[in-house]
Design a protein around this motif. Structure first.
Motif, PDB file in Angstrom:
ATOM      1  N   GLY A   1      39.195  31.981  28.230  1.00 15.91           N
ATOM      2  CA  GLY A   1      40.064  31.615  28.312  1.00 15.91           C
ATOM      3  C   GLY A   1      40.051  30.115  29.566  1.00 15.91           C
ATOM      4  N   LYS A   2      39.649  30.065  30.365  1.00 20.91           N
ATOM      5  CA  LYS A   2      39.404  29.260  31.214  1.00 20.91           C
ATOM      6  C   LYS A   2      39.414  27.516  30.792  1.00 20.91           C
ATOM      7  N   THR A   3      38.284  27.662  29.888  1.00 21.84           N
ATOM      8  CA  THR A   3      37.362  26.759  28.627  1.00 21.84           C
ATOM      9  C   THR A   3      39.038  26.428  28.513  1.00 21.84           C
ATOM     10  N   LEU A   4      38.958  27.185  27.086  1.00 23.53           N
ATOM     11  CA  LEU A   4      40.840  26.295  26.571  1.00 23.53           C
ATOM     12  C   LEU A   4      41.482  25.715  27.124  1.00 23.53           C
ATOM     13  N   ASN A   5      42.281  26.468  28.153  1.00 28.74           N
ATOM     14  CA  ASN A   5      43.124  25.779  29.529  1.00 28.74           C
ATOM     15  C   ASN A   5      42.571  24.628  29.809  1.00 28.74           C
ATOM     16  N   VAL A   6      41.039  24.356  29.890  1.00 32.77           N
ATOM     17  CA  VAL A   6      40.546  22.656  30.018  1.00 32.77           C
ATOM     18  C   VAL A   6      40.900  22.074  29.081  1.00 32.77           C
ATOM     19  N   LEU A   7      40.597  22.752  27.818  1.00 34.75           N
ATOM     20  CA  LEU A   7      40.573  21.847  27.105  1.00 34.75           C
ATOM     21  C   LEU A   7      41.118  20.773  26.766  1.00 34.75           C
ATOM     22  N   ARG A   8      42.822  21.697  26.872  1.00 38.73           N
ATOM     23  CA  ARG A   8      44.130  21.906  26.364  1.00 38.73           C
ATOM     24  C   ARG A   8      45.012  21.160  27.546  1.00 38.73           C
ATOM     25  N   GLU A   9      44.791  21.013  28.403  1.00 38.84           N
ATOM     26  CA  GLU A   9      45.507  20.422  30.123  1.00 38.84           C
ATOM     27  C   GLU A   9      44.773  18.624  29.962  1.00 38.84           C
ATOM     28  N   SER A  10      43.260  19.059  29.309  1.00 36.85           N
ATOM     29  CA  SER A  10      42.538  17.636  29.698  1.00 36.85           C
ATOM     30  C   SER A  10      43.082  16.991  28.591  1.00 36.85           C
ATOM     31  N   GLY A  11      43.417  17.645  27.051  1.00 37.69           N
ATOM     32  CA  GLY A  11      43.937  17.039  25.999  1.00 37.69           C
ATOM     33  C   GLY A  11      42.634  16.510  25.082  1.00 37.69           C
ATOM     34  N   ILE A  12      41.493  17.135  25.487  1.00 40.23           N
ATOM     35  CA  ILE A  12      40.578  16.750  25.056  1.00 40.23           C
ATOM     36  C   ILE A  12      39.676  17.922  23.494  1.00 40.23           C
ATOM     37  N   ALA A  13      38.760  17.810  22.532  1.00 38.15           N
ATOM     38  CA  ALA A  13      38.527  18.754  21.483  1.00 38.15           C
ATOM     39  C   ALA A  13      37.304  18.850  21.237  1.00 38.15           C
ATOM     40  N   HIS A  14      37.120  18.086  23.155  1.00 44.34           N
ATOM     41  CA  HIS A  14      35.082  19.041  23.171  1.00 44.34           C
ATOM     42  C   HIS A  14      34.666  19.265  24.578  1.00 44.34           C
TER      43      HIS A  14
ATOM     44  N   VAL B   1      31.528  23.246  23.406  1.00 38.69           N
ATOM     45  CA  VAL B   1      32.021  23.597  22.619  1.00 38.69           C
ATOM     46  C   VAL B   1      32.903  23.190  22.579  1.00 38.69           C
ATOM     47  N   SER B   2      33.924  23.130  21.314  1.00 44.01           N
ATOM     48  CA  SER B   2      34.600  23.011  20.864  1.00 44.01           C
ATOM     49  C   SER B   2      36.216  23.270  19.979  1.00 44.01           C
ATOM     50  N   LEU B   3      37.616  22.822  21.077  1.00 42.70           N
ATOM     51  CA  LEU B   3      38.638  23.409  20.801  1.00 42.70           C
ATOM     52  C   LEU B   3      38.487  24.384  19.410  1.00 42.70           C
ATOM     53  N   TYR B   4      38.272  23.787  18.457  1.00 43.18           N
ATOM     54  CA  TYR B   4      38.288  24.661  17.700  1.00 43.18           C
ATOM     55  C   TYR B   4      37.512  25.833  17.223  1.00 43.18           C
ATOM     56  N   ASP B   5      36.345  25.593  17.691  1.00 41.03           N
ATOM     57  CA  ASP B   5      36.215  27.393  17.390  1.00 41.03           C
ATOM     58  C   ASP B   5      36.185  28.252  18.833  1.00 41.03           C
ATOM     59  N   VAL B   6      37.241  27.573  19.578  1.00 47.05           N
ATOM     60  CA  VAL B   6      37.865  28.632  20.771  1.00 47.05           C
ATOM     61  C   VAL B   6      39.053  29.277  20.188  1.00 47.05           C
TER      62      VAL B   6
ATOM     63  N   LEU C   1      29.324  31.714  23.593  1.00 44.73           N
ATOM     64  CA  LEU C   1      30.783  30.956  22.165  1.00 44.73           C
ATOM     65  C   LEU C   1      30.036  29.727  22.289  1.00 44.73           C
ATOM     66  N   MET C   2      29.457  28.765  23.098  1.00 47.02           N
ATOM     67  CA  MET C   2      29.046  26.873  23.002  1.00 47.02           C
ATOM     68  C   MET C   2      27.641  27.009  21.744  1.00 47.02           C
ATOM     69  N   SER C   3      27.338  26.101  21.675  1.00 49.12           N
ATOM     70  CA  SER C   3      27.207  25.457  20.657  1.00 49.12           C
ATOM     71  C   SER C   3      25.627  25.014  21.500  1.00 49.12           C
ATOM     72  N   ASP C   4      24.136  25.493  21.955  1.00 46.03           N
ATOM     73  CA  ASP C   4      23.228  24.715  22.546  1.00 46.03           C
ATOM     74  C   ASP C   4      22.518  23.310  22.312  1.00 46.03           C
ATOM     75  N   VAL C   5      23.254  22.712  20.688  1.00 52.08           N
ATOM     76  CA  VAL C   5      22.331  22.167  19.765  1.00 52.08           C
ATOM     77  C   VAL C   5      23.857  20.903  20.409  1.00 52.08           C
ATOM     78  N   VAL C   6      23.707  19.496  21.700  1.00 52.62           N
ATOM     79  CA  VAL C   6      24.067  18.845  22.108  1.00 52.62           C
ATOM     80  C   VAL C   6      23.580  17.664  21.334  1.00 52.62           C
TER      81      VAL C   6
ATOM     82  N   THR D   1      32.565  22.216  31.851  1.00 52.95           N
ATOM     83  CA  THR D   1      32.464  23.276  32.321  1.00 52.95           C
ATOM     84  C   THR D   1      30.947  23.797  32.574  1.00 52.95           C
ATOM     85  N   THR D   2      30.818  25.346  32.841  1.00 51.59           N
ATOM     86  CA  THR D   2      30.101  25.679  33.232  1.00 51.59           C
ATOM     87  C   THR D   2      29.384  27.263  32.159  1.00 51.59           C
ATOM     88  N   PRO D   3      28.278  27.499  32.579  1.00 47.17           N
ATOM     89  CA  PRO D   3      28.488  28.766  31.333  1.00 47.17           C
ATOM     90  C   PRO D   3      29.032  29.825  31.498  1.00 47.17           C
ATOM     91  N   GLU D   4      29.336  29.860  32.984  1.00 52.97           N
ATOM     92  CA  GLU D   4      29.867  30.773  32.808  1.00 52.97           C
ATOM     93  C   GLU D   4      31.499  30.822  33.001  1.00 52.97           C
TER      94      GLU D   4
END
Length: 402
Positions: free
Chosen positions: A142-155, A168-173, A223-228, A135-138
Motif C-alpha cells: 500500500g505504501k509503495t503504491l502511494n509512492v509510485l502515484r505521488e511521484s508520478g513514476i511507474a517503476h 516493483v512496477s505500478l502495473y504489477d501492484v 511482489l517485487m521482481s528480483d531481476v533488475v 523503497t525497501t523490501p519491508e
C-alpha cells in the motif's frame, strides 16, 4: 527527418461508450502503450496503459470518461518536434491525423528505434535522473503504491541498505491488488500491467481471495521482481535503448561505474528528452534541490551558469544539470551541502562538485571548479570514440538529413 516512415497505421481503437474493463483487456498485449478513443468517425483522444493503471474508476465506467487530450501530429511532422510534444504532454503515443481523421499513431519506441544509431554521442551521465526514488523490501505494498502515484513514476527500485535487491512496477501492484483475488499464489501472471517486468516475482504468500486490505499490508518483497536491469553511468544512450528493447523495460537503474552503487534511474522519457536539446538553448537548466538555496532562485542559477560559460568564448550549453544534496552535518545550524554541476556543451562535457555549508556556498564552489575546467580545456569523458565537436554534430546534425 519526419515521421512518415516510422508511424504505424495499425492501432487499437475503442468507441467512447466502451467499458473500461474491455479496454483493460486490450493491454494484455504487452506492446500496447495506448489506445485511440473515437466517437463514430471522430477522433476524441487516447487512454494510456499508465493512465488506466493509475485510475480508480470502476471497470463498468466508460472509456470516454478517461480520455486524455494529447497533441496530434501530421504525417510529415519532424521527429524532433514530435519528441518535444511527447515530453510536453507526458505521452508516449501521439495520434497522426490526415484531414482531421485518425490515420495512425507514432510511438516513443518507434522514435527511439529510428534514432538509436545516433545516440552514441551522449551518455547516461548526461541524461539520467539523479533523484532516485526507492523503497525497501519491508515497505508495505500500500505504501509503495502511494509512492509510485505521488511521484508520478511507474517503476520503483527496492533497496536494502546500499544493495539493489529488486524492482516493483505500478502495473504489477495494480494487477496484484485489483485482479489478484482469483489467485492463491503470489506473483504476476504477466497479463495487464506486467510490462516492465524483467524477471519472476517472489510468490507463495498463500490465499488472498477478497482481502484487499490484507494484500496492501503485505511487504513489497513478496511482489517485487528480483531481476533488475542496470546500466553504467558512463554508458552511451544507444546502449541504453538497446538494453531497454532487449529486456522489454522502460527504465534502467543507473549504477556508479566503480562501485556498482545505484545512483539514479533513466527512462525512455529521459532519452526522448535528449532529442529535444538545442545547441543554443541556454535555458536548458535542470535544478534538483532548488528549495535548499537560501538566497537564489531558478533564474539566479541559470544566470550563474550563463556567467561561467560565457567567460571563455562562444560556448553553447545544450544541457545543464545541478544537483544539491543536504548532509546531516551542520555548522552553527547551517547544513553541509554537496553541489554537483554537469554541463553538456558544444565544446564537450564538464562536471564538478562543490561542498560547503549552505547550498549557495556549495553551488558557487562547484561553479568555480567548472570555471577552472573550462580554463584548462579539460572535459569529462575524453575517452569517447569521437571528438566532442564530432559527437555533437553526430547527434544533432542528423536532424537535417531527413
Amino acid at each position: 527527418m519526419n515521421i512518415s516512415e516510422i508511424l504505424s497505421t495499425k492501432f487499437t481503437e475503442f468507441d467512447i461508450g466502451t467499458p473500461l474493463s474491455k479496454v483493460a483487456g486490450a493491454f494484455e498485449n504487452q506492446e500496447l502503450d495506448a489506445v485511440v478513443v473515437t466517437d463514430g468517425d471522430e477522433y476524441r483522444g487516447v487512454v494510456s496503459r499508465r493512465q488506466l493503471a493509475s485510475s480508480s474508476n470502476q471497470p463498468s465506467a466508460k472509456v470516454g470518461s478517461q480520455v486524455q487530450h494529447v497533441p496530434t501530429v501530421e504525417r510529415t511532422e519532424d521527429v524532433r518536434e514530435v519528441a518535444r510534444l511527447m515530453i510536453g504532454s507526458d505521452a508516449k503515443t501521439l495520434p497522426v491525423l490526415d484531414e482531421d481523421r485518425i490515420f495512425g499513431v507514432v510511438t516513443a519506441d518507434a522514435i527511439l528505434e529510428a534514432v538509436r544509431p545516433f545516440l552514441d554521442a551522449v551518455t547516461v551521465e548526461d541524461a539520467y535522473s539523479t533523484k532516485l526514488v526507492s523503497t525497501t523490501p519491508e515497505a508495505t505494498i500500500g505504501k509503495t503504491l502511494n509512492v509510485l502515484r505521488e511521484s508520478g513514476i511507474a517503476h520503483l527500485p527496492v533497496i536494502d541498505g546500499d544493495e539493489l535487491v529488486g524492482i516493483v512496477s505500478l502495473y504489477d501492484v495494480i494487477e496484484f491488488t485489483t485482479r489478484g483475488g482469483s489467485k492463491s499464489q503470489g506473483g504476476s501472471s504477466g497479463s495487464f500491467g506486467g510490462r516492465g517486468r524483467s524477471g519472476g516475482s517472489h510468490g507463495g504468500f498463500g490465499a488472498r481471495e477478497g482481502d484487499s486490505d490484507r494484500m496492501l499490508d503485505l511487504p513489497v518483497r513478496n511482489l517485487m521482481s528480483d531481476v533488475v536491469v542496470t546500466v553504467r553511468r558512463s554508458a552511451p544512450l544507444d546502449e541504453v535503448v538497446e538494453t531497454m528493447f532487449e529486456h522489454e523495460v522502460s527504465s534502467l537503474v543507473v549504477t556508479a561505474d566503480q562501485t556498482g552503487e545505484p545512483v539514479g534511474i533513466i527512462t525512455k522519457t529521459d532519452v526522448i528528452e535528449a532529442l529535444t536539446w538545442e545547441r543554443d538553448d541556454r535555458n536548458a537548466v535542470q535544478v534538483f534541490g532548488l528549495d535548499l538555496l537560501e538566497v537564489m532562485d531558478y533564474d539566479d542559477v541559470s544566470a550563474l551558469i550563463e556567467s561561467v560559460t560565457s567567460k571563455y568564448g562562444e560556448m553553447s550549453v545544450i544541457k545543464a544539470s545541478i544537483e544539491l544534496q543536504e548532509h546531516k552535518e551542520q555548522s552553527r545550524g547551517v547544513p553541509l551541502v554537496l553541489a554537483r554541476i554537469r554541463l553538456v556543451t558544444d565544446r564537450g562535457y564538464f562536471t564538478a562538485d562543490g561542498e560547503g555549508y549552505g547550498a549557495t556556498h556549495a553551488l558557487r564552489l562547484a561553479a568555480n571548479a567548472v570555471e577552472r575546467q573550462l580554463l584548462k580545456g579539460k572535459t569529462y569523458g575524453q575517452s569517447k570514440k569521437q571528438s566532442d565537436a564530432e559527437s555533437q554534430e553526430h547527434l544533432y546534425g542528423w536532424w537535417l538529413s531527413g
